[in-house]
Every structure is written in C-alpha cells, then in structure tokens.
Write an enzyme that holds these catalytic residues in place. Structure first.
Site, PDB file in Angstrom:
ATOM      1  N   ASP A  30      20.006 -28.892 -10.685  1.00 26.39           N
ATOM      2  CA  ASP A  30      18.054 -30.503 -12.126  1.00 26.39           C
ATOM      3  C   ASP A  30      18.398 -30.439 -13.567  1.00 26.39           C
ATOM      4  O   ASP A  30      20.056 -30.215 -14.087  1.00 26.39           O
ATOM      5  CB  ASP A  30      17.593 -28.849 -12.156  1.00 26.39           C
ATOM      6  CG  ASP A  30      17.632 -27.565 -12.860  1.00 26.39           C
ATOM      7  OD1 ASP A  30      18.576 -27.796 -13.707  1.00 26.39           O
ATOM      8  OD2 ASP A  30      16.482 -26.612 -12.948  1.00 26.39           O
ATOM      9  N   THR A  78      17.868 -42.433  -6.416  1.00 23.47           N
ATOM     10  CA  THR A  78      16.590 -43.316  -7.188  1.00 23.47           C
ATOM     11  C   THR A  78      16.880 -44.279  -7.419  1.00 23.47           C
ATOM     12  O   THR A  78      17.907 -45.228  -6.961  1.00 23.47           O
ATOM     13  CB  THR A  78      17.860 -42.587  -8.466  1.00 23.47           C
ATOM     14  OG1 THR A  78      17.595 -40.952  -7.904  1.00 23.47           O
ATOM     15  CG2 THR A  78      16.653 -42.803  -9.416  1.00 23.47           C
ATOM     16  N   HIS A 136       1.997 -45.815  -5.754  1.00 24.06           N
ATOM     17  CA  HIS A 136       2.644 -45.016  -5.026  1.00 24.06           C
ATOM     18  C   HIS A 136       2.230 -43.200  -6.070  1.00 24.06           C
ATOM     19  O   HIS A 136       0.883 -43.886  -6.979  1.00 24.06           O
ATOM     20  CB  HIS A 136       4.103 -44.625  -5.972  1.00 24.06           C
ATOM     21  CG  HIS A 136       5.474 -45.351  -4.949  1.00 24.06           C
ATOM     22  ND1 HIS A 136       4.803 -46.874  -4.703  1.00 24.06           N
ATOM     23  CD2 HIS A 136       5.948 -44.698  -4.126  1.00 24.06           C
ATOM     24  CE1 HIS A 136       5.790 -47.145  -3.607  1.00 24.06           C
ATOM     25  NE2 HIS A 136       6.339 -46.011  -3.340  1.00 24.06           N
ATOM     26  N   LYS A 140       5.822 -41.155 -10.486  1.00 19.84           N
ATOM     27  CA  LYS A 140       6.907 -42.634 -10.289  1.00 19.84           C
ATOM     28  C   LYS A 140       7.237 -42.968 -11.041  1.00 19.84           C
ATOM     29  O   LYS A 140       5.886 -44.016 -12.090  1.00 19.84           O
ATOM     30  CB  LYS A 140       6.534 -43.321  -8.786  1.00 19.84           C
ATOM     31  CG  LYS A 140       7.669 -44.249  -8.729  1.00 19.84           C
ATOM     32  CD  LYS A 140       7.550 -44.780  -7.055  1.00 19.84           C
ATOM     33  CE  LYS A 140       8.120 -45.714  -6.947  1.00 19.84           C
ATOM     34  NZ  LYS A 140       9.289 -45.750  -6.843  1.00 19.84           N
ATOM     35  N   GLY A 146      10.976 -49.889  -6.278  1.00 18.42           N
ATOM     36  CA  GLY A 146      12.378 -51.030  -5.772  1.00 18.42           C
ATOM     37  C   GLY A 146      11.685 -51.679  -4.395  1.00 18.42           C
ATOM     38  O   GLY A 146      12.192 -52.579  -3.804  1.00 18.42           O
ATOM     39  N   THR A 147      11.048 -51.233  -3.471  1.00 15.44           N
ATOM     40  CA  THR A 147      10.512 -51.258  -2.534  1.00 15.44           C
ATOM     41  C   THR A 147      10.080 -52.602  -2.408  1.00 15.44           C
ATOM     42  O   THR A 147      10.530 -53.379  -1.617  1.00 15.44           O
ATOM     43  CB  THR A 147      10.322 -50.287  -0.992  1.00 15.44           C
ATOM     44  OG1 THR A 147      10.635 -48.756  -1.360  1.00 15.44           O
ATOM     45  CG2 THR A 147      10.144 -51.010  -0.150  1.00 15.44           C
TER      46      THR A 147
END
Length: 228
Positions: A30, A78, A136, A140, A146-147
């Site tokens: 993490d 990412t 989203h 986020k 990015g999509t």
C-alpha cells in the site's frame, strides 16, 4: 506466477483476490509501505514475475521508473500519467522490460472503442456532432477519465472532427458510465458502456499480467486484448 500489486484501494484489493482465484502468488504494497517508490529496490522487484499498479497519477510514474529500470514486467491500471508515456516506453525498451498500459481493462469498453471507431468513420461528413459524457465515483482523481479521452481521440481521428467535448461527473460510488452521442438535424445515435462493478477491470488486468509475463516491450491493452 508471483504478482506484486501496488495500491491497496478497492480495485487493487479485487485484483489481489482474482489473482489468488487464478492460482497466482500475490504480495500487496500500500501507499504507506511504498512512499516515493522506496520499497521497489531491484532485489525486491526481482522476486516477482509481474507488477500491477493501481495507485494514483502522482505515485505511478515513480513506481514505473523504479520497476522498469530493473527490467520488470508492469501492467499499469492507473490513469492520468500519459504525458509521461513516451519516457516510460523508452525506459522499458532500454532496459528490456515489459510495459502494458491502458485507460480501461474492461473487455466491454474495448468493444465500445471499436464500435466508436466504426461509427465515426461511417458518419464522416454526414453532418453529425459528437459529445461524450462520463460519470465515476467521487474518489476518482483524474477528469475527464482516461477512457473518455481515448474514446474522443478515436472518434476524432475516424471522423476528422477536431475536438469532441467531454462532460465529467463525480458522484457516489459509480463504477463508470461512458456515453458517446452522435447527433444530426435528423437523428441521434448513442453508444453506452456502464460498469456494474470493478471486477471487469480487475480481471482484465490479471489476464494482461499473465500475457505480459512472457514478453518484453511496450503494449497498449486495446491493441492486444483479443490475444488473451
């Protein structure tokens, strides 16, 4: 196969679960354990076949620099770092590493991108205007997603339109909704992809790691996903 997962958020945890389901050994780091990529020493990274990153735009570039410099294989889930893509591709090539990147590891999204390209080409010059909206979860960090950016770039190239407007919303725990609309004076055509859970992203990332484990070079998930 031994997989190192960077990031212990909701998607990172699910990636770990799916990797276990598929019979892989998994170790998760993490953010507290890997501040400024300090844990990613060459001896440590060498203990894994593939590294999967689901961290943040701020952390991912440091992670890539550390891992790719050792010749490691990395799957990057990412987004928000693509201004550094050329640098990371060059590093991977120089070190004989493997780098897989993609704005979305959902197979359904990949099909939507292909359909969007066909739509843009088929409607080229026919008087259609395009808009993209994406929604989203509130956590986020990058906007637009990015999509959505990839979707816009694909349609712009296919249709010869200079720029498509993208509307971004952040609310609740929405997994991801992307809508592409083509509108003319006569009609409207809409493509929609809605994610119901993070499982599709996580499964795609693990399958990408399995594929990348025997390869070197730099790969866009959209270009190779049908090979899995």
């Amino acid at each position: 196969m031994r997989i190192l997962i960077l990031g212990h958020g909701k998607t990172g945890k699910l990636v770990a679960d799916i990797a276990h389901e598929r019979g892989h050994g998994v170790h998760v780091l993490d953010a507290k354990e890997n501040r400024d990529a300090a844990a990613l020493t060459a001896p440590f990274v060498a203990g894994f076949d593939v590294v999967i990153d689901f961290t943040t735009p701020d952390a991912v570039v440091q992670n890539m620099r550390a891992c790719l410099a050792t010749g490691a294989k990395m799957v990057i889930g990412t987004t928000g770092w693509y201004d550094k893509l050329s640098d990371m591709r060059g590093l991977a090539e120089r070190k004989g590493a493997g780098l897989m990147y993609g704005t979305n590891y959902s197979i359904g999204v990949q099909v939507m991108l292909e359909l969007a390209e066909k739509m843009g080409a088929a409607l080229k010059g026919a008087g259609y205007n395009y808009t993209i909206s994406e929604t989203h979860h509130a956590g986020k960090l990058d906007a637009p997603s990015g999509t959505a950016i990839t979707l816009g770039e694909i349609v712009e190239e296919a249709s010869d339109i200079e720029e498509i407007r993208i509307e971004s919303k952040r609310e609740g725990d929405v997994m991801g909704v992307h809508v592409l609309e083509a509108r003319s004076a006569s009609d409207r055509l809409v493509l929609t992809h809605e994610s119901f859970s993070r499982r599709g992203f996580a499964e795609g990332a693990v399958r990408a790691a399995e594929w990348l484990s025997t390869r070197t070079g730099c790969f866009d998930f959209h270009e190779v996903y049908t090979q899995f």
